[in-house]
Motif scaffolding. Sequence first.
Motif, PDB file in Angstrom:
ATOM      1  N   MET A   1       5.582  20.577 -41.922  1.00 24.74           N
ATOM      2  CA  MET A   1       5.063  20.085 -43.194  1.00 24.74           C
ATOM      3  C   MET A   1       3.525  20.618 -43.519  1.00 24.74           C
ATOM      4  O   MET A   1       2.629  20.590 -42.623  1.00 24.74           O
ATOM      5  N   ASP A   2       3.411  20.818 -44.694  1.00 21.70           N
ATOM      6  CA  ASP A   2       1.948  21.493 -45.113  1.00 21.70           C
ATOM      7  C   ASP A   2       0.889  20.225 -45.464  1.00 21.70           C
ATOM      8  O   ASP A   2       1.301  19.047 -45.376  1.00 21.70           O
ATOM      9  N   ILE A   3      -0.317  20.565 -45.055  1.00 18.81           N
ATOM     10  CA  ILE A   3      -1.282  19.176 -45.177  1.00 18.81           C
ATOM     11  C   ILE A   3      -1.738  19.172 -46.814  1.00 18.81           C
ATOM     12  O   ILE A   3      -1.700  17.934 -47.035  1.00 18.81           O
ATOM     13  N   THR A   4      -1.925  20.275 -47.514  1.00 16.93           N
ATOM     14  CA  THR A   4      -2.464  20.127 -48.702  1.00 16.93           C
ATOM     15  C   THR A   4      -1.438  19.960 -49.773  1.00 16.93           C
ATOM     16  O   THR A   4      -0.944  21.378 -49.869  1.00 16.93           O
ATOM     17  N   MET A   5      -1.050  19.320 -50.473  1.00 16.60           N
ATOM     18  CA  MET A   5       0.096  19.309 -51.332  1.00 16.60           C
ATOM     19  C   MET A   5      -0.138  18.115 -52.521  1.00 16.60           C
ATOM     20  O   MET A   5      -1.038  16.838 -52.205  1.00 16.60           O
ATOM     21  N   PRO A   6       0.156  18.252 -53.645  1.00 20.58           N
ATOM     22  CA  PRO A   6       0.101  17.327 -54.688  1.00 20.58           C
ATOM     23  C   PRO A   6       0.887  16.050 -54.589  1.00 20.58           C
ATOM     24  O   PRO A   6       1.878  16.002 -53.687  1.00 20.58           O
TER      25      PRO A   6
END
Length: 120
Positions: free
Chosen positions: A53-58
Amino acid sequence: MAKGILVVDDAAFMRMMIKDVLTKNGFEVVGEAENGAKAVDNYKELDPELVIMDITMPEMDGIQAVKEVKKLNPDAKIIMCSAMGQQAMVIEAIQAGAKDFIVKPFQADRVVEAVSKVLG
């Protein structure tokens, strides 16, 4: 039987790169999501063995998504992806229950090492 890996990143290019590394190294990618909200929905539906999982997402960031997934399954295995300079967020993600993290731009062998370690 391995249940596979869910890849979550708001950048389609990053999802493709991660999937490519995983499949070339014998791992199965069962799904992908472009934000934390979709990741939680996909987690419920797919019940993957591991989430990258990416940390920075919309919509919902990776840290909030980790917390939501952990509510669904306290034993969920999650590896966070972060850009350089997101140490505070990585620490928060680990405290929320992530098992490991990969720094972007990532090295293929580091991805494989993290996945292998977390899946044991």
